[in-house]
Each structure stands twice: as C-alpha cells, then as structure tokens.
Design a protein around this motif. Structure first.
Motif, PDB file in Angstrom:
ATOM      1  N   THR A 195       0.817  -1.219   0.000  1.00  0.00           N
ATOM      2  CA  THR A 195       0.000   0.000   0.000  1.00  0.00           C
ATOM      3  C   THR A 195       0.851   1.269   0.000  1.00  0.00           C
ATOM      4  O   THR A 195       0.701   2.142  -0.868  1.00  0.00           O
ATOM      5  N   GLU A 196       1.739   1.378   0.970  1.00  0.00           N
ATOM      6  CA  GLU A 196       2.530   2.597   1.077  1.00  0.00           C
ATOM      7  C   GLU A 196       3.450   2.768  -0.137  1.00  0.00           C
ATOM      8  O   GLU A 196       3.595   3.873  -0.673  1.00  0.00           O
ATOM      9  N   GLU A 197       4.058   1.687  -0.566  1.00  0.00           N
ATOM     10  CA  GLU A 197       4.964   1.724  -1.713  1.00  0.00           C
ATOM     11  C   GLU A 197       4.266   2.263  -2.959  1.00  0.00           C
ATOM     12  O   GLU A 197       4.784   3.136  -3.671  1.00  0.00           O
ATOM     13  N   ILE A 198       3.049   1.764  -3.244  1.00  0.00           N
ATOM     14  CA  ILE A 198       2.333   2.146  -4.462  1.00  0.00           C
ATOM     15  C   ILE A 198       1.797   3.575  -4.371  1.00  0.00           C
ATOM     16  O   ILE A 198       1.933   4.365  -5.313  1.00  0.00           O
ATOM     17  N   LEU A 199       1.179   3.912  -3.239  1.00  0.00           N
ATOM     18  CA  LEU A 199       0.604   5.252  -3.119  1.00  0.00           C
ATOM     19  C   LEU A 199       1.684   6.329  -3.101  1.00  0.00           C
ATOM     20  O   LEU A 199       1.483   7.435  -3.612  1.00  0.00           O
ATOM     21  N   ALA A 200       2.835   6.014  -2.538  1.00  0.00           N
ATOM     22  CA  ALA A 200       3.944   6.978  -2.548  1.00  0.00           C
ATOM     23  C   ALA A 200       4.511   7.130  -3.954  1.00  0.00           C
ATOM     24  O   ALA A 200       4.743   8.255  -4.432  1.00  0.00           O
ATOM     25  N   ALA A 201       4.713   6.012  -4.648  1.00  0.00           N
ATOM     26  CA  ALA A 201       5.340   6.057  -5.971  1.00  0.00           C
ATOM     27  C   ALA A 201       4.400   6.604  -7.041  1.00  0.00           C
ATOM     28  O   ALA A 201       4.807   7.416  -7.875  1.00  0.00           O
ATOM     29  N   GLN A 202       3.142   6.170  -7.029  1.00  0.00           N
ATOM     30  CA  GLN A 202       2.227   6.544  -8.111  1.00  0.00           C
ATOM     31  C   GLN A 202       1.487   7.851  -7.856  1.00  0.00           C
ATOM     32  O   GLN A 202       1.171   8.579  -8.788  1.00  0.00           O
ATOM     33  N   LEU A 203       1.171   8.129  -6.589  1.00  0.00           N
ATOM     34  CA  LEU A 203       0.402   9.339  -6.281  1.00  0.00           C
ATOM     35  C   LEU A 203       1.211  10.378  -5.520  1.00  0.00           C
ATOM     36  O   LEU A 203       0.689  11.443  -5.165  1.00  0.00           O
ATOM     37  N   GLY A 204       2.471  10.075  -5.227  1.00  0.00           N
ATOM     38  CA  GLY A 204       3.344  11.036  -4.573  1.00  0.00           C
ATOM     39  C   GLY A 204       2.967  11.361  -3.143  1.00  0.00           C
ATOM     40  O   GLY A 204       3.263  12.456  -2.642  1.00  0.00           O
ATOM     41  N   MET A 205       2.323  10.441  -2.457  1.00  0.00           N
ATOM     42  CA  MET A 205       1.896  10.694  -1.078  1.00  0.00           C
ATOM     43  C   MET A 205       3.075  10.657  -0.115  1.00  0.00           C
ATOM     44  O   MET A 205       3.962   9.800  -0.240  1.00  0.00           O
ATOM     45  N   SER A 206       3.054  11.548   0.833  1.00  0.00           N
ATOM     46  CA  SER A 206       4.098  11.597   1.856  1.00  0.00           C
ATOM     47  C   SER A 206       3.781  10.596   2.962  1.00  0.00           C
ATOM     48  O   SER A 206       2.647  10.113   3.085  1.00  0.00           O
ATOM     49  N   GLN A 207       4.777  10.293   3.796  1.00  0.00           N
ATOM     50  CA  GLN A 207       4.562   9.385   4.918  1.00  0.00           C
ATOM     51  C   GLN A 207       3.519   9.944   5.875  1.00  0.00           C
ATOM     52  O   GLN A 207       2.719   9.200   6.445  1.00  0.00           O
ATOM     53  N   LYS A 208       3.514  11.276   6.033  1.00  0.00           N
ATOM     54  CA  LYS A 208       2.523  11.911   6.913  1.00  0.00           C
ATOM     55  C   LYS A 208       1.107  11.667   6.388  1.00  0.00           C
ATOM     56  O   LYS A 208       0.196  11.307   7.158  1.00  0.00           O
ATOM     57  N   GLU A 209       0.908  11.837   5.077  1.00  0.00           N
ATOM     58  CA  GLU A 209      -0.410  11.585   4.485  1.00  0.00           C
ATOM     59  C   GLU A 209      -0.822  10.123   4.653  1.00  0.00           C
ATOM     60  O   GLU A 209      -1.975   9.816   4.981  1.00  0.00           O
ATOM     61  N   LEU A 210       0.127   9.236   4.428  1.00  0.00           N
ATOM     62  CA  LEU A 210      -0.165   7.796   4.555  1.00  0.00           C
ATOM     63  C   LEU A 210      -0.552   7.454   5.977  1.00  0.00           C
ATOM     64  O   LEU A 210      -1.495   6.675   6.219  1.00  0.00           O
ATOM     65  N   ASN A 211       0.137   8.003   6.952  1.00  0.00           N
ATOM     66  CA  ASN A 211      -0.171   7.757   8.370  1.00  0.00           C
ATOM     67  C   ASN A 211      -1.576   8.250   8.704  1.00  0.00           C
ATOM     68  O   ASN A 211      -2.327   7.599   9.442  1.00  0.00           O
ATOM     69  N   GLU A 212      -1.932   9.422   8.188  1.00  0.00           N
ATOM     70  CA  GLU A 212      -3.265   9.968   8.451  1.00  0.00           C
ATOM     71  C   GLU A 212      -4.360   9.102   7.825  1.00  0.00           C
ATOM     72  O   GLU A 212      -5.403   8.877   8.446  1.00  0.00           O
ATOM     73  N   LEU A 213      -4.117   8.645   6.618  1.00  0.00           N
ATOM     74  CA  LEU A 213      -5.100   7.782   5.947  1.00  0.00           C
ATOM     75  C   LEU A 213      -5.277   6.464   6.694  1.00  0.00           C
ATOM     76  O   LEU A 213      -6.386   5.938   6.815  1.00  0.00           O
ATOM     77  N   LYS A 214      -4.180   5.946   7.234  1.00  0.00           N
ATOM     78  CA  LYS A 214      -4.248   4.723   8.050  1.00  0.00           C
ATOM     79  C   LYS A 214      -5.068   4.970   9.292  1.00  0.00           C
ATOM     80  O   LYS A 214      -5.940   4.157   9.672  1.00  0.00           O
ATOM     81  N   GLN A 215      -4.782   6.089   9.948  1.00  0.00           N
ATOM     82  CA  GLN A 215      -5.484   6.429  11.181  1.00  0.00           C
ATOM     83  C   GLN A 215      -6.982   6.571  10.957  1.00  0.00           C
ATOM     84  O   GLN A 215      -7.805   6.202  11.805  1.00  0.00           O
ATOM     85  N   ASP A 216      -7.352   7.083   9.781  1.00  0.00           N
ATOM     86  CA  ASP A 216      -8.763   7.308   9.462  1.00  0.00           C
ATOM     87  C   ASP A 216      -9.433   6.046   8.900  1.00  0.00           C
ATOM     88  O   ASP A 216     -10.632   6.082   8.578  1.00  0.00           O
ATOM     89  N   GLY A 217      -8.681   4.956   8.747  1.00  0.00           N
ATOM     90  CA  GLY A 217      -9.243   3.715   8.232  1.00  0.00           C
ATOM     91  C   GLY A 217      -9.499   3.722   6.735  1.00  0.00           C
ATOM     92  O   GLY A 217     -10.270   2.903   6.209  1.00  0.00           O
ATOM     93  N   VAL A 218      -8.851   4.653   6.022  1.00  0.00           N
ATOM     94  CA  VAL A 218      -9.028   4.745   4.572  1.00  0.00           C
ATOM     95  C   VAL A 218      -8.170   3.712   3.861  1.00  0.00           C
ATOM     96  O   VAL A 218      -8.553   3.154   2.838  1.00  0.00           O
ATOM     97  N   ILE A 219      -6.966   3.445   4.414  1.00  0.00           N
ATOM     98  CA  ILE A 219      -6.069   2.442   3.819  1.00  0.00           C
ATOM     99  C   ILE A 219      -5.647   1.448   4.907  1.00  0.00           C
ATOM    100  O   ILE A 219      -5.834   1.717   6.095  1.00  0.00           O
TER     101      ILE A 219
END
Length: 395
Positions: A371-395
């Motif tokens: 999940t993190e590998e693809i969203l960071a590489a393809q959509l340019g998401m930062s670790q902070k964004e990924l952490n927030e999405l995890k916290q919100d149950g989105v990913i």
C-alpha cells in the motif's frame, strides 16, 4: 527479458478464483497487477485452508506476481484515491454483484470520466443483463445450471460436479483473453470499453460436443462415467494393479488395439469394424477388452500402447501427477519466497514461447503489503499523508 504486458497497469478489485486467476495470467505476462482490497480484507479465499504459517494455499493458487494495497472504497477519500489510480491505469477488474460498482460511484461511466482509455472487466455469475443478473453466482451452481453436472458421474447415480471449480477456471482464461482483445482494439481506436463476462455464458459455451449434439441433432447426452458418449473404446479400464485411461479415438487406432490384444479379427468384424458399429455393440466389446486389460500391470500396458501410438495414461493422484517424469522435465513447479510462509511452491504458467521466458517476480502478496509503496510512488503521497489515511481507516 522484456515481457509482453509489462507496460500495463491493472487494478484488480476481484475476489475468490475466476477473476483473480485471470489477472494472474496478465501478471505472469508482465503486467503490474495491483490487488485492491478493503483494509479488513475482501477476499474470503484467504480464509480457506490448508494454511502455511497462517497463509492460505488456496489463495496462493490465483495470486502470484501481484502487489496488494488496501483502500476503503466506501469512504469518499478511498474512492478519490482509487480514481486517482484509475487515471494512470489501463484495466480495472471486478467481480462484485451487478450494480455494486455503480452504488460505489465507480461504474464504467465514472471510470471513463477520469480515463477514457480504461478497460473495465466485470465478472459475474450471470452477466450484467437478464432476469438473473443480480443473483450471486457460485461455481457449483453454475455447473448445475449449465447442464455440466447432468452429464458428469456414473450412469444411474446422481449428477456430479467436477472435482475442481471448472466454471471459475474456464472463466479465468476468458478474463485474460477478453482484456487482451480489448487492449488490441484500444490500440486501434484509443477507446476503452466495458467487458461483461458471465460464468454461466462461459460454461454453456464450454459444453462443446454436448451442446452441439443437442442443438443440431436433438441428442440429450447421458451420464457415462469414465466412458465417452460418442467413441468406443474410450474409457477407464482396470489393469492388474491400477486403473488406466484408454482412448481409442478412431478406426485406425482400434485396428492397432486389436492386433495388440491378439484379436485382429475384431477389426474386420461387422459388429466392431467402425466406431458407429462399436457404439451399437459397446457393452459386449467393452466387457471383452476389460477382461484382457486385467491380465497385465498398467506399466506393461502403457509400454505396449506407446509402441502402437495408442493414447493411454494411469489414473494418477495429484502427488503422482506432480512427480510424473514429463511434468518434472517441463519444470512445471516453481518456488517463490513468501514473507510469512517461506518457500511457496506453485505450478508455473503453462505458456511456453520461443522468444519469451515467463518468470515470477512476486509470491502471492500479503493483505496491503504494498500500500505505502504504491501510493507513494504513483500518487506522490508523503509518509505523513499515509499515516493519516491509516489512522482514518481509509487504507
């Protein structure tokens, strides 16, 4: 070596076998297939044993060479992320019930709005149209409805399903074929399309001689066990030690069989000379052959049949099949390293090309492993964004 589909990205929303096994064919050919599941898991096949360190061997059978991400498609943020991935993708595969994608706001029309070249392959039990379109479709039910079970099993016994999910397996091949055909068309016109694949359509079309015999001659085939409806002798015979499948598919081969069993006169006998005459006198002829077959071991018979070019083979267990010298010589089993299960053995793709070497890149992925590998590489998401999405149950 360059793989034929390595420039393709496939988003695979599907579960269980038919569609995932189809996307695995694309993955074997080099496509970047990304499984998209709910953070809680979507694929019930992960829960089916046997298990190796908690990981399902059943799930392994349809999911090598893929990556896995988790997205909650019921959330606005999750749908937004998925549509951003669709913008960069070539194919979306799904096998939800008919109408589910539309309720999620992810129908073909929705996908086209962000990517007019997208190809959507929908796999359902009964298709997108017709009175049964919203019914759940499971392989054994499709086997029953299609007429397959009615011609499978021993004469006089109950109708029997095939020992593997054959409707799912056949449909998986059409998943790959239909997508590659749609890609070829897109190469010509630049436009994507919606593929509507139905397990029932596939299984009905796969009834082959059974359906053709009915449609053209009104013939209703019967359960014949291990025998053939139209060819004699073409069935399992018991040897001195074990059963053997013997296929005498034409009159020339029957003449060879007659010589082999020291009854050359059968080949000239009006009761047996042609396949039509053998069909009419089937019980008598089969009984004679069965008595002779019991006089030798299967290996001895196989050696003799091979000399005469008569197709035959032992009735193997899966263990015996995997250990068969031809299977071993073809390197049919491959080994992949899995993060939890360790070494995973799988049957390789059966595709063999003179200019293509199909090799596996990934073992079947863990839920959300990439999940993190693809969203960071393809959509340019930062670790902070990924952490927030995890916290919100989105990913």
């Amino acid at each position: 070596m360059k793989q034929p589909l390595e420039d393709l990205t496939v988003l695979d929303l599907s579960r269980v076998y038919a569609a995932p096994a189809g996307s695995m064919i694309l993955a074997d050919l080099g496509a970047d297939v990304v499984r998209v599941e709910s953070p809680d898991g979507t694929d019930s096949m992960r829960d089916w044993g046997p298990f190796i360190n908690g990981e399902s061997a059943y799930y392994f059978s349809a999911n090598r060479n893929k990556r896995s991400i988790t997205i909650n498609l019921k959330s606005d943020k999750g749908r937004s992320i998925f549509l951003r991935l669709v913008e960069k993708a070539d194919v979306v595969i799904e096998n939800f019930k008919t109408g589910t994608l539309n309720k999620l706001g992810l129908s073909f029309n929705h996908l086209k709005e962000v990517n007019e070249r997208i190809i959507l392959c929908s796999v359902t039990g009964y298709g997108q149209t017709g009175p049964f379109s919203k019914e759940p479709g499971f392989d054994p039910v499709i086997q029953a409805l299609s007429g397959l079970m009615d011609v499978t099993g021993q004469p006089g016994d109950e109708a029997t399903k095939v020992g593997i999910p054959i409707a799912d397996i056949l449909t998986s091949k059409y998943v790959a074929i239909s997508i590659m055909a749609a890609l070829r068309m897109r190469d010509a016109n630049g436009v994507g399309q919606h593929i509507d694949l139905s397990l029932l359509d596939v299984q009905i079309s796969s009834m082959a001689n059974i359906s053709s015999g009915y449609l053209n001659a009104g013939m209703l085939s019967k359960r014949m066990g291990n025998q053939h409806n139209n060819v004699v002798p073409y069935q399992v015979f018991q040897c001195a030690d074990q059963p053997l499948m013997l296929c005498v598919g034409n009159d020339r081969l029957f003449k060879h069989l007659c010589n082999l069993v020291n009854h050359p006169e059968w080949a000239e006998d009006e009761k047996y000379r042609t396949n039509d005459s053998r069909l009419k006198n089937k019980a008598e002829l089969v009984a004679k052959i069965a008595t002779i077959m019991r006089t030798k071991d299967a290996d001895r018979w196989l050696a003799l049949f091979s000399e005469y070019g008569i197709p035959a083979g032992k009735v193997n267990t899966i263990h015996q099949a995997i250990e068969h010298p031809q299977v071993v010589a073809r390197n049919t089993v491959e080994r992949l390293e899995h993060p939890l299960a360790g070494e995973v053995k799988m049957t390789r793709s059966p595709l063999r090309h003179s200019g293509l070497n199909i090799t596996s890149k990934y073992a079947p992925p863990l839920l959300g492993e990439h999940t993190e590998e693809i969203l960071a590489a393809q959509l340019g998401m930062s670790q902070k964004e990924l952490n927030e999405l995890k916290q919100d149950g989105v990913i």
